[in-house]
Motif scaffolding. Structure first.
Motif, PDB file in Angstrom:
ATOM      1  N   GLU A   1      -9.429   0.531   2.109  1.00 54.48           N
ATOM      2  CA  GLU A   1     -10.427  -0.467   2.485  1.00 54.48           C
ATOM      3  C   GLU A   1     -11.252   0.025   3.682  1.00 54.48           C
ATOM      4  O   GLU A   1     -12.473  -0.071   3.697  1.00 54.48           O
ATOM      5  CB  GLU A   1      -9.738  -1.786   2.834  1.00 54.48           C
ATOM      6  CG  GLU A   1     -10.672  -2.962   2.715  1.00 54.48           C
ATOM      7  CD  GLU A   1      -9.908  -4.285   2.817  1.00 54.48           C
ATOM      8  OE1 GLU A   1     -10.510  -5.311   2.520  1.00 54.48           O
ATOM      9  OE2 GLU A   1      -8.715  -4.270   3.207  1.00 54.48           O
TER      10      GLU A   1
ATOM     11  N   LYS B   1     -10.102  -3.125  -2.547  1.00 56.79           N
ATOM     12  CA  LYS B   1      -8.765  -3.013  -3.144  1.00 56.79           C
ATOM     13  C   LYS B   1      -8.859  -3.001  -4.663  1.00 56.79           C
ATOM     14  O   LYS B   1      -9.728  -3.631  -5.224  1.00 56.79           O
ATOM     15  CB  LYS B   1      -7.885  -4.171  -2.692  1.00 56.79           C
ATOM     16  CG  LYS B   1      -7.393  -3.982  -1.274  1.00 56.79           C
ATOM     17  CD  LYS B   1      -6.452  -5.104  -0.911  1.00 56.79           C
ATOM     18  CE  LYS B   1      -6.208  -5.108   0.593  1.00 56.79           C
ATOM     19  NZ  LYS B   1      -5.319  -6.131   1.027  1.00 56.79           N
TER      20      LYS B   1
ATOM     21  N   ASP C   1      -3.559   0.370   0.833  1.00 57.26           N
ATOM     22  CA  ASP C   1      -4.736  -0.450   0.532  1.00 57.26           C
ATOM     23  C   ASP C   1      -5.646  -0.573   1.747  1.00 57.26           C
ATOM     24  O   ASP C   1      -6.868  -0.517   1.633  1.00 57.26           O
ATOM     25  CB  ASP C   1      -4.299  -1.842   0.050  1.00 57.26           C
ATOM     26  CG  ASP C   1      -3.713  -1.789  -1.358  1.00 57.26           C
ATOM     27  OD1 ASP C   1      -3.988  -0.794  -2.064  1.00 57.26           O
ATOM     28  OD2 ASP C   1      -2.990  -2.711  -1.746  1.00 57.26           O
ATOM     29  N   ASP C   2      -5.001  -0.761   2.938  1.00 57.68           N
ATOM     30  CA  ASP C   2      -5.798  -0.873   4.177  1.00 57.68           C
ATOM     31  C   ASP C   2      -6.612   0.397   4.414  1.00 57.68           C
ATOM     32  O   ASP C   2      -7.775   0.339   4.813  1.00 57.68           O
ATOM     33  CB  ASP C   2      -4.877  -1.130   5.378  1.00 57.68           C
ATOM     34  CG  ASP C   2      -4.305  -2.538   5.365  1.00 57.68           C
ATOM     35  OD1 ASP C   2      -4.814  -3.365   4.572  1.00 57.68           O
ATOM     36  OD2 ASP C   2      -3.335  -2.797   6.120  1.00 57.68           O
TER      37      ASP C   2
ATOM     38  N   ASP D   1       0.677  -1.821   1.229  1.00 53.77           N
ATOM     39  CA  ASP D   1      -0.379  -2.538   1.965  1.00 53.77           C
ATOM     40  C   ASP D   1      -1.147  -1.584   2.870  1.00 53.77           C
ATOM     41  O   ASP D   1      -2.363  -1.697   3.030  1.00 53.77           O
ATOM     42  CB  ASP D   1       0.238  -3.668   2.814  1.00 53.77           C
ATOM     43  CG  ASP D   1       0.784  -4.783   1.932  1.00 53.77           C
ATOM     44  OD1 ASP D   1       0.351  -4.861   0.759  1.00 53.77           O
ATOM     45  OD2 ASP D   1       1.640  -5.546   2.413  1.00 53.77           O
TER      46      ASP D   1
ATOM     47  N   LYS E   1      -2.806   7.092  -4.750  1.00 54.88           N
ATOM     48  CA  LYS E   1      -3.637   6.000  -5.278  1.00 54.88           C
ATOM     49  C   LYS E   1      -5.074   6.497  -5.438  1.00 54.88           C
ATOM     50  O   LYS E   1      -5.534   7.313  -4.642  1.00 54.88           O
ATOM     51  CB  LYS E   1      -3.594   4.788  -4.342  1.00 54.88           C
ATOM     52  CG  LYS E   1      -4.178   3.549  -4.977  1.00 54.88           C
ATOM     53  CD  LYS E   1      -3.695   2.278  -4.341  1.00 54.88           C
ATOM     54  CE  LYS E   1      -4.230   1.073  -5.108  1.00 54.88           C
ATOM     55  NZ  LYS E   1      -3.750  -0.181  -4.590  1.00 54.88           N
TER      56      LYS E   1
END
Lengths: 213, 95
Positions: B89, B95, B85-86, B82, A75
Motif C-alpha cells: 500500500e 490491497k 499489505d502495508d 498485514d 506477493k
C-alpha cells in the motif's frame, strides 16, 4: 567529546560497505523478450545455478563462492501496466567448500516494480522485512532500442545500475565461520572474503548470465 | 557381510552336492584359488557398499538437519500478511 560525537554521527556508516556499479550491454534479443525474462522472478535462482566462480586458483581449479538458492514471490499485484512484487532472495556462500548454518546465508526481500509499457524494472530492498548480510539494495533495469554503440544485428540495449550496502558485521560473521571451516591461509581468506570486490563482481556476473539465459 | 559369506558357503555346498568341484588335487587347488579371489572381490564390494550406505545415510541426515534449520529460520522470519499489505500500500498499490 568531538570524537564521541563523530562516532555517534558516523556510526551507521562504520558497519556498512557500499558498492555500486553499472552494466550496459547490447543484445540480439528483442526488448520484449528481455523484459519477459527479467520479470520472471521465480527463475532468478536458476540463472546462476552453477554458482559464481570468482576465486580462481588455476585455470581449471576455481572456487564456487556464491550461488542464489531462493527467489520466491511472496506477493504480487498487477495494476494496469505495472506489476508490483515482493520477492524473497537467498544466497548461499561457498556452497561446495563449507556447510554454513542456514542463518548465515545472505537473504533479503525486494519490492520490485516492472512496467511492461515502459519496459523498466526497479527493485529496492524492503528494510522492514527480515534481511541478513545486505542492509540495502537497489536495482534499476532499462531496456531501449539499439543505438550507435551497438552492432547492426543487435535489437536492444540493456542498461542496469545497482547499489548495495553490505552489513560488515554480518559479513565478518560469515567470513570467520567459513575461514574456520576451510582452514585456509590468511592471505587467501582475505582475498576470498573481500566483500566489496566480491559483491561487485558477483552482481556483474549475475547480470551477464541474466541477459544470456 | 555375514549374509554374503553365508551365500558363498551355500554355493560351495551346492557345488559339492552336484559334483562340480574337481576331483584332482590340482583342479581343487585352482578352484580354491578362484573361490578365494571371488571372496576377495565380494568382500571389497561389500566394503564399498557399506561405505556408500554410510555416506548416503550421512547425506540424508545432513539434508534433514538443513531442512529443519531452514524451517526454523522460516518460522523465525515468518512474515505478517498485514505488514506485506502495508508495504504494498505504501508503495502506491492498493490491497
Amino acid at each position: 567529546m568531538n570524537l564521541l560525537l563523530s562516532l555517534i554521527f558516523f556510526s551507521p556508516f562504520l558497519f556498512a560497505t557500499n558498492i555500486q556499479g553499472s552494466y550496459n550491454k547490447c543484445s540480439d534479443q528483442s526488448q520484449q523478450a528481455l523484459f519477459d525474462k527479467f520479470s520472471k522472478f521465480e527463475s532468478y535462482h536458476e540463472i546462476d545455478k552453477d554458482g559464481f566462480k570468482y576465486f580462481k586458483l588455476t585455470k581449471k581449479i576455481s572456487l564456487n563462492v556464491m550461488d542464489m538458492i531462493d527467489s520466491k514471490v511472496i506477493k504480487e499485484i498487477k495494476k494496469d501496466s505495472v506489476t508490483t512484487t515482493i520477492l524473497y532472495i537467498r544466497l548461499r556462500p561457498l556452497p561446495n567448500q563449507t556447510t554454513l548454518a542456514a542463518k548465515m546465508y545472505p537473504r533479503f526481500h525486494l519490492l520490485c516494480k516492472s512496467n511492461m509499457k515502459a519496459l523498466t524494472l526497479s527493485c529496492n530492498l524492503v528494510k522492514k522485512l527480515p534481511h541478513y548480510a545486505l542492509d540495502d539494495f537497489n536495482l534499476e533495469v532499462k531496456l531501449s532500442e539499439n543505438d550507435s554503440t551497438c552492432k547492426k544485428r543487435d535489437l536492444s540495449k540493456i542498461e542496469i545500475t545497482y547499489k548495495a550496502d553490505i552489513n560488515d558485521q554480518d559479513y565478518e560473521e560469515i567470513k570467520a565461520e567459513s575461514a574456520d571451516q576451510m582452514n585456509f591461509p590468511q592471505v587467501i581468506v582475505d582475498r576470498l572474503f573481500n566483500a566489496r570486490s566480491f559483491f561487485e563482481k558477483y552482481w556483474k556476473n549475475f547480470f551477464e548470465e541474466w541477459q544470456k539465459s | 557381510m555375514k549374509q554374503l559369506l553365508y551365500i558363498l558357503f551355500l554355493f560351495l555346498i551346492s557345488c559339492g552336492d552336484t559334483g562340480t568341484v574337481a576331483d584332482s588335487s590340482e583342479d581343487m587347488a585352482r578352484e580354491i584359488k578362484l573361490l578365494r579371489e571371488s571372496l576377495e572381490k565380494i568382500s571389497a564390494l561389500a566394503e564399498k557398499m557399506t561405505e556408500d550406505y554410510d555416506s548416503l545415510k550421512e547425506g540424508l541426515i545432513e539434508g534433514e538437519e538443513e531442512r529443519t534449520e531452514d524451517e526454523e529460520i522460516e518460522a523465525d522470519e515468518e512474515l505478517n500478511p498485514d505488514l506485506i499489505d502495508d508495504i504494498l500500500e505504501e508503495s502506491g498499490e492498493t490491497k
